[in-house]
Motif scaffolding. Structure first.
Motif, PDB file in Angstrom:
ATOM      1  N   MET A 102       0.791  -1.068   0.086  1.00 48.34           N
ATOM      2  CA  MET A 102       0.024   0.181   0.019  1.00 48.34           C
ATOM      3  C   MET A 102       1.095   1.145  -0.106  1.00 48.34           C
ATOM      4  O   MET A 102       1.789   1.282   0.839  1.00 48.34           O
ATOM      5  N   ILE A 103       0.585   2.320  -0.985  1.00 49.17           N
ATOM      6  CA  ILE A 103       1.342   3.525  -0.888  1.00 49.17           C
ATOM      7  C   ILE A 103       0.504   4.609  -0.235  1.00 49.17           C
ATOM      8  O   ILE A 103      -0.811   4.852  -0.639  1.00 49.17           O
ATOM      9  N   LEU A 104       1.013   5.044   0.687  1.00 53.01           N
ATOM     10  CA  LEU A 104       0.281   6.042   1.497  1.00 53.01           C
ATOM     11  C   LEU A 104       0.721   7.319   1.071  1.00 53.01           C
ATOM     12  O   LEU A 104       1.677   7.725   1.116  1.00 53.01           O
ATOM     13  N   HIS A 105      -0.379   8.345   0.756  1.00 54.10           N
ATOM     14  CA  HIS A 105      -0.215   9.497   0.191  1.00 54.10           C
ATOM     15  C   HIS A 105      -0.355  10.381   1.481  1.00 54.10           C
ATOM     16  O   HIS A 105      -1.591  10.323   2.112  1.00 54.10           O
ATOM     17  N   PHE A 106       0.478  11.402   1.878  1.00 57.94           N
ATOM     18  CA  PHE A 106       0.598  12.187   2.987  1.00 57.94           C
ATOM     19  C   PHE A 106       0.514  13.748   2.623  1.00 57.94           C
ATOM     20  O   PHE A 106       1.413  14.206   1.600  1.00 57.94           O
ATOM     21  N   HIS A 107       0.328  14.613   3.640  1.00 61.85           N
ATOM     22  CA  HIS A 107       0.832  15.767   3.697  1.00 61.85           C
ATOM     23  C   HIS A 107       1.285  16.154   5.111  1.00 61.85           C
ATOM     24  O   HIS A 107       0.908  15.425   5.776  1.00 61.85           O
ATOM     25  N   LYS A 108       2.291  17.011   5.027  1.00 64.61           N
ATOM     26  CA  LYS A 108       2.859  17.446   6.453  1.00 64.61           C
ATOM     27  C   LYS A 108       2.598  18.751   6.607  1.00 64.61           C
ATOM     28  O   LYS A 108       2.660  19.757   5.926  1.00 64.61           O
ATOM     29  N   TYR A 109       1.601  19.003   7.880  1.00 62.16           N
ATOM     30  CA  TYR A 109       1.375  20.461   8.151  1.00 62.16           C
ATOM     31  C   TYR A 109       1.945  20.880   9.673  1.00 62.16           C
ATOM     32  O   TYR A 109       2.324  19.873  10.172  1.00 62.16           O
ATOM     33  N   GLN A 110       2.070  22.265   9.762  1.00 66.50           N
ATOM     34  CA  GLN A 110       2.557  22.367  11.062  1.00 66.50           C
ATOM     35  C   GLN A 110       1.623  23.761  11.412  1.00 66.50           C
ATOM     36  O   GLN A 110       1.232  24.759  10.542  1.00 66.50           O
ATOM     37  N   GLY A 111       1.551  23.859  12.921  1.00 64.87           N
ATOM     38  CA  GLY A 111       1.008  24.926  13.454  1.00 64.87           C
ATOM     39  C   GLY A 111       1.792  25.484  14.473  1.00 64.87           C
ATOM     40  O   GLY A 111       1.772  24.933  15.570  1.00 64.87           O
ATOM     41  N   THR A 112       2.450  26.616  14.392  1.00 65.51           N
ATOM     42  CA  THR A 112       3.566  27.139  15.157  1.00 65.51           C
ATOM     43  C   THR A 112       4.469  26.031  15.492  1.00 65.51           C
ATOM     44  O   THR A 112       4.938  26.145  16.819  1.00 65.51           O
ATOM     45  N   GLY A 113       4.895  25.329  14.553  1.00 62.53           N
ATOM     46  CA  GLY A 113       6.043  24.400  14.873  1.00 62.53           C
ATOM     47  C   GLY A 113       5.439  23.103  15.342  1.00 62.53           C
ATOM     48  O   GLY A 113       6.356  21.879  15.607  1.00 62.53           O
ATOM     49  N   ASN A 114       4.190  22.810  15.850  1.00 65.17           N
ATOM     50  CA  ASN A 114       3.617  21.452  16.111  1.00 65.17           C
ATOM     51  C   ASN A 114       3.364  20.877  15.037  1.00 65.17           C
ATOM     52  O   ASN A 114       2.321  21.472  14.219  1.00 65.17           O
ATOM     53  N   ASP A 115       4.096  19.803  14.571  1.00 64.31           N
ATOM     54  CA  ASP A 115       3.806  19.209  13.170  1.00 64.31           C
ATOM     55  C   ASP A 115       3.080  17.923  13.228  1.00 64.31           C
ATOM     56  O   ASP A 115       3.021  16.917  14.031  1.00 64.31           O
ATOM     57  N   PHE A 116       2.392  17.590  12.120  1.00 65.36           N
ATOM     58  CA  PHE A 116       1.581  16.326  11.863  1.00 65.36           C
ATOM     59  C   PHE A 116       1.519  15.746  10.339  1.00 65.36           C
ATOM     60  O   PHE A 116       1.782  16.548   9.626  1.00 65.36           O
ATOM     61  N   VAL A 117       1.499  14.458  10.463  1.00 66.85           N
ATOM     62  CA  VAL A 117       1.231  13.837   9.234  1.00 66.85           C
ATOM     63  C   VAL A 117      -0.164  13.808   8.990  1.00 66.85           C
ATOM     64  O   VAL A 117      -0.827  13.399   9.947  1.00 66.85           O
ATOM     65  N   MET A 118      -0.623  14.528   7.898  1.00 65.94           N
ATOM     66  CA  MET A 118      -1.936  14.370   7.474  1.00 65.94           C
ATOM     67  C   MET A 118      -2.385  13.423   6.490  1.00 65.94           C
ATOM     68  O   MET A 118      -1.769  13.464   5.542  1.00 65.94           O
ATOM     69  N   VAL A 119      -3.332  12.596   6.920  1.00 66.61           N
ATOM     70  CA  VAL A 119      -3.734  11.607   5.950  1.00 66.61           C
ATOM     71  C   VAL A 119      -5.259  11.897   5.550  1.00 66.61           C
ATOM     72  O   VAL A 119      -6.328  11.905   6.406  1.00 66.61           O
ATOM     73  N   ASP A 120      -5.524  12.071   4.111  1.00 65.76           N
ATOM     74  CA  ASP A 120      -7.067  12.126   3.464  1.00 65.76           C
ATOM     75  C   ASP A 120      -7.460  10.545   3.679  1.00 65.76           C
ATOM     76  O   ASP A 120      -7.137   9.684   2.606  1.00 65.76           O
ATOM     77  N   ASP A 121      -8.283  10.149   4.629  1.00 71.11           N
ATOM     78  CA  ASP A 121      -8.680   8.891   4.844  1.00 71.11           C
ATOM     79  C   ASP A 121     -10.283   8.790   4.653  1.00 71.11           C
ATOM     80  O   ASP A 121     -11.153   8.263   5.357  1.00 71.11           O
ATOM     81  N   ARG A 122     -10.790   9.628   3.779  1.00 71.79           N
ATOM     82  CA  ARG A 122     -12.135   9.574   3.522  1.00 71.79           C
ATOM     83  C   ARG A 122     -12.670   8.108   2.890  1.00 71.79           C
ATOM     84  O   ARG A 122     -13.876   7.715   2.875  1.00 71.79           O
ATOM     85  N   ALA A 123     -11.646   7.503   2.170  1.00 72.59           N
ATOM     86  CA  ALA A 123     -12.087   5.928   1.920  1.00 72.59           C
ATOM     87  C   ALA A 123     -11.933   5.238   2.824  1.00 72.59           C
ATOM     88  O   ALA A 123     -12.304   3.827   2.752  1.00 72.59           O
TER      89      ALA A 123
END
Length: 268
Positions: A1-22
């Motif tokens: 499985m290939i996971l497509h992700f985005h990396k976001y940050q809010g004032t340096g607090n960072d997160f791996v974001m995953v579109d898991d609508r499926a």
């Protein structure tokens, strides 16, 4: 499985974001979440967030701490999820979504600032000289003397409190605070986060707790707070019974990069 992700940050607090609508992400694979959040062996983040669709709401935010397990509410993560939802076209400027602690509303300004309504807070509890509040996650707030925050060993001091006899079973986040040195200056905040088990650059529920605790020390809404990762604002209404309502956390939330990760399931 290939996971497509985005990396976001809010004032340096960072997160791996995953579109898991499926709903294809293996959410029970705690080792996978830990690996994705690992800063040397994975993508690197303070936590991982799934965006899922849910009847009655624009979306659901499912938040995992860096230790691989479901976490309580994450304020900066919530703001990043709102920005991610707009990027995906799930929302426009305003939204209503569900998180671990219940429903939230949020809006995005033209400059990218995300204003997130937090849950009402019942009040605060004195713990010796400190203050304990639950702002969607449990937080201990410790006010420090002037000019002492910069040199504080947040990891050691925070860990000692997080694992002491009082908080050992549930755990708590720990915020160390220095009051402004002059009018118009921000409250300085550094936070040890449970689940990450280290200091983070910022903590949204943490600065919210600090702002509410600081209101009992003369701070008026909105409160300007500065973390190692940047500035946030918290506005609120204080009630006569000591509780707080109309609590809002505002600050930036931006995409850092996106990519793909090859997921090998079953290796836990």
């Amino acid at each position: 499985m290939i996971l497509h992700f985005h990396k976001y940050q809010g004032t340096g607090n960072d997160f791996v974001m995953v579109d898991d609508r499926a709903r294809q992400f293996p959410a029970d694979d705690h080792a996978l979440v830990r690996r994705l959040c690992d800063r040397r062996l994975g993508i690197g983040a303070d936590g991982l967030i799934l965006l899922r669709l849910l009847d009655g709401y624009d979306f659901e935010m499912v938040y995992f701490n860096a230790d691989g397990y479901l976490g309580s509410m994450c304020g900066n993560g919530g703001r990043c999820t709102v920005a991610f939802a707009r990027y995906l076209g799930v929302i426009k400027q305003t939204t209503s979504f569900l998180a671990a602690d219940g429903p939230h509303q949020a809006s995005i300004d033209p400059d990218g600032t995300v204003c997130l309504r937090m849950q009402d807070v019942a009040g605060q509890q004195a713990v010796e000289e400190d203050v304990f509040l639950d702002t969607g996650s449990p937080h201990l707030v410790r006010f420090l003397p002037a000019s002492s925050l910069a040199e504080l060993n947040v990891f050691a001091e925070g860990r000692a409190i997080r694992y002491n006899d009082r908080f050992r079973e549930r755990g708590t986040n720990v915020n160390f605070v220095e009051a402004p040195s002059a009018a118009g200056q921000p409250w300085q905040v550094r936070t040890y986060e449970r689940g990450v088990e280290n200091e983070t650059f910022s903590c949204g529920t943490g600065v919210t707790a600090v702002a509410l605790a600081a209101s009992r020390r003369g701070a008026s809404s909105p409160v300007h707070l500065r973390t190692p990762g940047g500035d946030l604002r918290v506005s609120f209404e204080a009630r006569a019974d000591g509780s707080f309502t109309h609590v809002y956390l505002s600050g930036p939330a931006t995409c850092v990069f996106e990519g793909s990760y090859e997921v090998v399931t079953g290796n836990r």
